[in-house]
Structure formats: C-alpha cells, structure tokens
Design an enzyme around this catalytic site. Structure first.
Site, short mmCIF file in Angstrom:
data_model
loop_
_atom_site.label_atom_id
_atom_site.label_comp_id
_atom_site.label_asym_id
_atom_site.label_seq_id
_atom_site.Cartn_x
_atom_site.Cartn_y
_atom_site.Cartn_z
N ARG A 84 0.89 -1.17 0.00
CA ARG A 84 0.00 0.00 0.00
C ARG A 84 0.92 1.21 0.00
O ARG A 84 1.63 1.47 1.00
CB ARG A 84 -0.91 0.00 1.22
CG ARG A 84 -1.64 1.31 1.41
CD ARG A 84 -2.81 1.23 2.37
NE ARG A 84 -3.93 0.55 1.75
CZ ARG A 84 -5.17 0.55 2.23
NH1 ARG A 84 -5.45 1.18 3.35
NH2 ARG A 84 -6.15 -0.07 1.61
N CYS B 27 -16.23 1.36 0.20
CA CYS B 27 -15.06 0.55 0.56
C CYS B 27 -14.70 0.67 2.04
O CYS B 27 -14.01 -0.21 2.58
CB CYS B 27 -13.87 0.93 -0.31
SG CYS B 27 -13.30 2.62 -0.08
N HIS C 43 -7.15 1.02 -6.64
CA HIS C 43 -7.39 0.09 -5.53
C HIS C 43 -8.03 -1.18 -6.10
O HIS C 43 -9.20 -1.47 -5.84
CB HIS C 43 -8.31 0.77 -4.51
CG HIS C 43 -8.30 0.12 -3.15
ND1 HIS C 43 -7.54 -0.98 -2.83
CD2 HIS C 43 -8.99 0.45 -2.01
CE1 HIS C 43 -7.75 -1.31 -1.56
NE2 HIS C 43 -8.62 -0.46 -1.05
N GLN D 191 -9.94 -3.88 -3.92
CA GLN D 191 -11.25 -3.41 -3.48
C GLN D 191 -12.31 -3.71 -4.54
O GLN D 191 -13.42 -4.16 -4.21
CB GLN D 191 -11.20 -1.90 -3.20
CG GLN D 191 -12.51 -1.34 -2.69
CD GLN D 191 -12.87 -1.91 -1.32
OE1 GLN D 191 -12.07 -1.85 -0.40
NE2 GLN D 191 -14.07 -2.46 -1.18
N ARG E 99 -13.27 -8.78 0.90
CA ARG E 99 -11.84 -8.49 0.69
C ARG E 99 -11.02 -9.74 0.96
O ARG E 99 -10.10 -10.09 0.22
CB ARG E 99 -11.38 -7.35 1.62
CG ARG E 99 -11.98 -5.98 1.32
CD ARG E 99 -11.46 -5.40 0.01
NE ARG E 99 -10.01 -5.31 -0.02
CZ ARG E 99 -9.29 -4.33 0.55
NH1 ARG E 99 -9.90 -3.33 1.13
NH2 ARG E 99 -7.97 -4.33 0.46
N ASP F 193 -17.39 6.83 -1.86
CA ASP F 193 -16.18 6.70 -1.05
C ASP F 193 -15.97 8.05 -0.36
O ASP F 193 -16.64 9.05 -0.68
CB ASP F 193 -14.98 6.34 -1.94
CG ASP F 193 -13.70 6.05 -1.17
OD1 ASP F 193 -13.76 5.87 0.07
OD2 ASP F 193 -12.63 6.00 -1.80
N1 CP Z 1 -11.20 -0.39 2.09
C1 CP Z 1 -9.93 -0.42 2.57
O1 CP Z 1 -8.95 -0.58 1.82
O2 CP Z 1 -9.84 -0.29 3.92
P1 CP Z 1 -8.52 -0.07 4.79
O3 CP Z 1 -7.97 1.28 4.41
O4 CP Z 1 -8.98 -0.13 6.21
O5 CP Z 1 -7.53 -1.14 4.46
N1 NVA Z 2 -10.05 6.56 -1.48
C1 NVA Z 2 -9.65 6.15 -0.16
C2 NVA Z 2 -9.84 4.69 0.01
C3 NVA Z 2 -9.51 4.15 1.38
C4 NVA Z 2 -9.64 2.66 1.47
C5 NVA Z 2 -8.21 6.56 0.10
O1 NVA Z 2 -7.39 6.41 -0.81
O2 NVA Z 2 -7.92 7.02 1.20
#
Ligand code: CP
Ligand code: NVA
Length: 313
Positions: free
Chosen positions: A113, A270, A140, A143, A298, A231
């Site tokens: 990440r 998400c 993502h 997701q 997930r 989101d």
């Molecule tokens: N939806 C998602 O990726 O959640 P987290 O940021 O908690 O991993």
């Molecule tokens: N769009 C959000 C998703 C979090 C899971 C971010 O990137 O923070």
C-alpha cells in the site's frame, strides 16, 4: 484453468485479461462457500499456500487490508510479515529497487500500500516475486474485486445492469472504471467538474469499448442503477480537504438518491465511511447497504489473488 501468467503481478485490473479476473472471482466464490462453517483462523482444505510467505508494506493506514491479507495467508496455510513503510530503511532513503531485490530473497510475494503508484510499479519491475497493489494514489484493484464479488453475490449477475458511482473521481473510481470495462457492465459516474475521474483511464476505457458515462448530476447516475457506490471525499494523501468538502457536498448519497435506483439496488462503500458527509447514516446502516459483506469479501478475493499470483490457481 491453470495460471496463464504464472508468477504474475496484480497491479491494476486494466493490465489483466478479463478471463483471468473472472477466474480469480470464481475461485474466490468457490473457496468462500467451501469454508462457510469453519472458524476464521482454520486452514483451508489442502493448505494451498503451505510454506509460502507474503510480506506486506504499508506506507498508509489500513484496517481492512491489513487484517484481510493476514487472515488470507493464514487460511491458505501460509504466513505473513507486516511492515510499516516508515519503520523500514525504505523510509529513510534505501531505494525501492534495492528493497525489491532484498525482499525477493526472503518472501514469495509482496503486497504494498503505497503513497505513489510508481513505488508499486518499481517494486514489481526490480524484484523477482509477484507484487500486489493494495491501494495507491492511482488505484485500488483488490477493493474492486471484493465489490464485484459482493454485487454478484447479491444480484446474481451484472449482465445488463448499470452501476453508479457518486462522489470523488478517486483511486477507487479508477479501478471501478477498469472493472466495468473488463467485466462488461455499464457504469455511470457523477463527480464534480473539479474532482472528476482520471482522464487517461476514461480514454483507455473508451478505446477498450467500455460503457462509461460521466456526469455532474448524481440523480442521472443513480437512475435505475443496480448498485450505487461512493467513497470518502478526502482520501489519504489529499491536501485540499476544505475545497473537496465544499465541491462534493451536493454528491452526498442519501435516501432520496437511493430511491432513484432499482428496487433491488445495493449501497457499497469501501470504508472507512464518514456518516453525514459522503453518505447519510440511514443509507449506510439501512437495508440496501452491503458494506459489511463487501468488507468480508476483501478476504475471499484476496486469497484467490495471492494464489493466482503464485501460480496455484
Ligand atoms: N477499504 C480499505 O482498503 O480499507 P482499509 O484502508 O482499512 O484497508
Ligand atoms: N479513497 C480512499 C480509500 C480508502 C480505502 C483513500 O485512498 O484514502
């Protein structure tokens, strides 16, 4: 099916053939069903990833991704190592390339990440093990695989259905455009002019024959949709929170908007969610909401993603 691209990366949906994505999704469904009565920490029959280790690098916060990947490896009979980017030498200047070379000597796959999408691409290019994108500033994809599983579990199929996105044209929206194009469903995105979907992704979708409509009118996007997705208005790394909150205010998902969707429509998010901002509490906590199934999924899709990357399915 066998892995047609053994030892492959999972960086973006647009990079993978539709049949690979369908195979991953179908495997996830079968594995989810097969272990429905088992304790969450029990290992799946045959321990498909016995002896395998996944390293996870987090440059940004996470709840779902961290736990679901760790439990995925446990259920597959393998193990995992969790690393915070800031506590690695990466955080004090060791190059991504050197990090990739070293990690490839210790583990069988790397999940990352990252703040910048280029970090994920460089890890994949410079290491010798599969790399999984677990969210970047661009996309993502894990997701969206979970969202696909959730929509198909609830709706049966997305054939002939329209999906709506209402809100920021962010990283999740980019992966949604790619999912619509790869899986072949209609997508309507309602975003403010200043926070619209990624232009390169829209052009790619057009070239690939995707059925994608972009509007600034949430009602137009929601009309007749089988699922309505949103989101947060401020993603991790976004610096312009005040401007975003102002521009996105008319894009809140509330009961009136959900009433324009089809009778069986789902609400997806998400997570993490901000009740009273991108969605009202009565929608996310209401009967149309499938966000807890979506979060659970997930785990199921990521098991199949890891197994595919390692050539096991
Ligand atoms: N939806 C998602 O990726 O959640 P987290 O940021 O908690 O991993
Ligand atoms: N769009 C959000 C998703 C979090 C899971 C971010 O990137 O923070």
């Amino acid at each position: 099916m066998g892995n047609i691209m053994a030892n492959s990366h999972f960086l973006d949906l647009k990079d993978l053939p539709s049949e690979v994505l369908r195979h991953i999704l179908d495997t996830a469904k079968a594995w989810k069903t097969a272990r429905s009565d088992m304790p969450k920490g029990a290992v799946d029959e045959g321990a498909p990833l016995a002896g395998h280790t996944l390293a996870m690098i987090f440059e940004k916060s996470s709840t779902r991704t961290r736990i679901s990947f760790e439990m995925a490896m446990q259920q597959l009979g393998g193990s995992s190592v969790v690393l915070q980017g800031g506590s690695m030498q990466l955080g004090r200047g060791e190059t991504v390339a050197d990090t990739a070379r070293v990690m490839s000597r210790y583990v069988d796959a790397v999940m990352v990440r990252a703040n910048s999408h280029s970090t994920v691409e460089e890890l994949a290019a410079m290491g010798s093990v599969p790399v999984i994108n677990a969210l970047t500033d661009r996309s993502h994809p894990c997701q969206l695989m979970a969202d696909m599983l959730t929509m198909e579990d609830h709706l049966g199929t997305l054939d002939g259905r329209k999906v709506a996105w209402v809100g920021d044209g962010n990283n999740v929206a980019t992966s949604l455009i790619e999912a619509a194009t790869k899986f072949g469903f209609s997508l309507s995105l309602a975003c403010p002019e200043s926070y619209g979907p990624d232009k390169d992704t829209l052009e790619w979708a057009k070239r690939e024959g995707g059925d994608i409509v972009v509007t600034t009118n949430p009602r137009e996007a929601a009309e007749g949709a089988g699922a309505l997705i949103t989101d947060t208005w401020v993603s991790m790394g976004d610096a312009d929170a005040d401007a975003r909150m102002a521009a996105l205010k008319p894009f809140q998902v509330d009961t009136a908007l959900m009433e324009l969707t089809s009778r069986d429509a789902l609400f997806l998010h998400c997570l993490p969610a901000h009740r009273g901002e991108e969605v009202t509490a009565d929608v996310i906590d209401g009967p149309r909401s499938a966000v807890w199934d979506e979060a659970e999924n997930r785990l199921h899709v990521q098991k199949a993603i890891i197994a595919w990357c390692l050539g096991k399915i």
